[in-house]
Design a protein around this motif. Sequence first.
Motif, PDB file in Angstrom:
ATOM      1  N   THR A 424       0.842  -1.189   0.000  1.00 17.08           N
ATOM      2  CA  THR A 424       0.000   0.000   0.000  1.00 17.08           C
ATOM      3  C   THR A 424       0.883   1.247   0.000  1.00 17.08           C
ATOM      4  N   ASN A 425       0.245   2.386  -0.154  1.00 13.91           N
ATOM      5  CA  ASN A 425       0.973   3.651  -0.108  1.00 13.91           C
ATOM      6  C   ASN A 425       1.669   3.801   1.254  1.00 13.91           C
ATOM      7  N   LYS A 426       0.975   3.431   2.329  1.00 13.84           N
ATOM      8  CA  LYS A 426       1.548   3.532   3.671  1.00 13.84           C
ATOM      9  C   LYS A 426       2.757   2.615   3.814  1.00 13.84           C
ATOM     10  N   TYR A 428       4.750   1.673   1.466  1.00 15.63           N
ATOM     11  CA  TYR A 428       5.845   2.270   0.697  1.00 15.63           C
ATOM     12  C   TYR A 428       6.562   3.338   1.514  1.00 15.63           C
ATOM     13  N   ARG A 429       5.801   4.206   2.158  1.00 10.19           N
ATOM     14  CA  ARG A 429       6.412   5.281   2.941  1.00 10.19           C
ATOM     15  C   ARG A 429       7.234   4.720   4.094  1.00 10.19           C
ATOM     16  N   ASP A 436       4.266  10.747  -0.139  1.00  6.70           N
ATOM     17  CA  ASP A 436       3.135  10.254  -0.923  1.00  6.70           C
ATOM     18  C   ASP A 436       3.378  10.450  -2.414  1.00  6.70           C
ATOM     19  N   ALA A 439       5.625   7.839  -3.730  1.00  8.29           N
ATOM     20  CA  ALA A 439       4.901   6.571  -3.873  1.00  8.29           C
ATOM     21  C   ALA A 439       4.089   6.571  -5.163  1.00  8.29           C
ATOM     22  N   ARG A 440       3.392   7.675  -5.416  1.00  7.84           N
ATOM     23  CA  ARG A 440       2.555   7.754  -6.620  1.00  7.84           C
ATOM     24  C   ARG A 440       3.405   7.585  -7.880  1.00  7.84           C
ATOM     25  N   PHE A 443       4.786   3.833  -8.107  1.00  6.34           N
ATOM     26  CA  PHE A 443       3.763   2.865  -8.492  1.00  6.34           C
ATOM     27  C   PHE A 443       3.359   3.057  -9.958  1.00  6.34           C
ATOM     28  N   ASN A 454      -2.713  -2.406 -10.027  1.00  5.83           N
ATOM     29  CA  ASN A 454      -3.443  -1.770  -8.945  1.00  5.83           C
ATOM     30  C   ASN A 454      -4.787  -2.455  -8.704  1.00  5.83           C
ATOM     31  N   HIS A 462      -4.319  -0.955  -3.277  1.00 13.00           N
ATOM     32  CA  HIS A 462      -3.048  -1.646  -3.034  1.00 13.00           C
ATOM     33  C   HIS A 462      -2.528  -2.175  -4.371  1.00 13.00           C
ATOM     34  N   TYR A 463      -1.304  -2.681  -4.344  1.00 18.16           N
ATOM     35  CA  TYR A 463      -0.647  -3.124  -5.577  1.00 18.16           C
ATOM     36  C   TYR A 463      -0.093  -4.530  -5.385  1.00 18.16           C
TER      37      TYR A 463
END
Length: 470
Positions: A424-426, A428-429, A436, A439-440, A443, A454, A462-463
């Motif tokens: 998820t984005n979280k 990744y961070r 953020d 991350a964008r 991805f 995605n 999520h990915y």
Amino acid sequence: MPQESYHMVEAQNIQDFLQMRESETVEFKEKWEDNSGLKALSAFANTRGGLLLVGVTDDHQLGRWKVSDRELEQIVGKIHDVLRIHPQEIQRITASEESEILLIKMPVAPIPMPFLGRYYRRVGNSSREILPSDLGNFLLERLGTSWDSLIGEYKTDIDDNAIETFVKLARNRLPSISTTEETRNMLEKLRLIVDGKLTRAAVFLFTINPQLYFPNTQVRIGRFKDAVTMVDDKIVDGNLWQQVDSVMKQLMQYIQVRYEIPKEIQKTAGLATVQRREIWDYPIDGLREAVMNALVHRDYMSMENIHIRVFDDRVVITNPGGLPEGLTIEDLKKDEHPSVPRNPLLAQVVYYANLIEKWGTGITRLRTAFRDQGLLEPEFEASSTRFAITLHKGLFQEKRILEVELTEQQKKVIVFVKENGKITNKDYRQITGQSDESARVTFKDLMEKGVLKNYGKGRSSHYKLNEVGD
């Protein structure tokens, strides 16, 4: 050694003392107490020396404390009787009618100085007990020696094959070396025999059974399916040269290899005439570098063995002993970092054998080998008692992933997805420390390259790896 002096001093320089900050070499005590005072002086003596100011509070104020002549004599007597060392200087400073400062300047002790059977040293602005696991190395360091240079009466035979191996490997760096040279002379020149006695380095490098004297000089290597399920286990012993050879052979049995014929050759030559190129899960030179690092730089005062755990997706090499003082994990990630060998005699001989480099380049070569094969850089972990290197396998074996260029952050993303099924984005961070927006962008790029897909929207987004045929 200088005798102590103690006398009355007027208050003209009181502010100079109050403006000092507690540090490795300065400590304040509001009043004298035998245990805490003697412990601090012992720690100073075992580190770099220091200044104990009694009568000063932690917030740099004068305490309401005075010392009588009799009490001062008792303090000085206890320092002598308990620590067996003379302070370099003692000053009794009159600050006011109600306040005095007792200044005790402690030199570095010529030998390690215990207090009540325990050893202390300064760490920052505190006095800390030296852990039993660190005590042996501390005593060796203070005595100006190391584990590998200690000598003893070792009744064991020299291994002629080990001598021959070393001579062959060392010819580039020691051109004059020869197998015809008498072994004792050679070992004396290498400082492996001192006063007619073998050093511990000599025993580990060139005897038939070094484990007879040092059972901790073994490597345990195992194949694991997960953290608790072991499918194979080997104990590797013998001298250093035998261990390097045996460990590498065992590792190559546990990992996989694939074969590749370069495309430019395929177009111009028949396949029968082409030499296939071996591509192992891990760069073999990098594996050897990590093994040599463990064997040469481990803490041999510890009775633990080196452990190598081979999982489906990684190899973890753990050796006893944390990083040498002054060296950090961040230093290891730099192309140039200090070289602080724990076993300098052992390292010198292995350097002559052309198996390691000086100047702290071994870890750099290890990192480069993994980068060059398109793998994640090794991860390092260190505590006061252990050091571990985690080597990640070529998790990106799918053809579509192998054919695209990946940044280090993108590799971390794929490793995370491989191990956890999604990201998820979280996530990744947390694993990259990036924003953020980063991350964008990451991805988006991985989806355009056909690596990720995605799923979900909003907070459920999520990915996952893009399966073949999706």
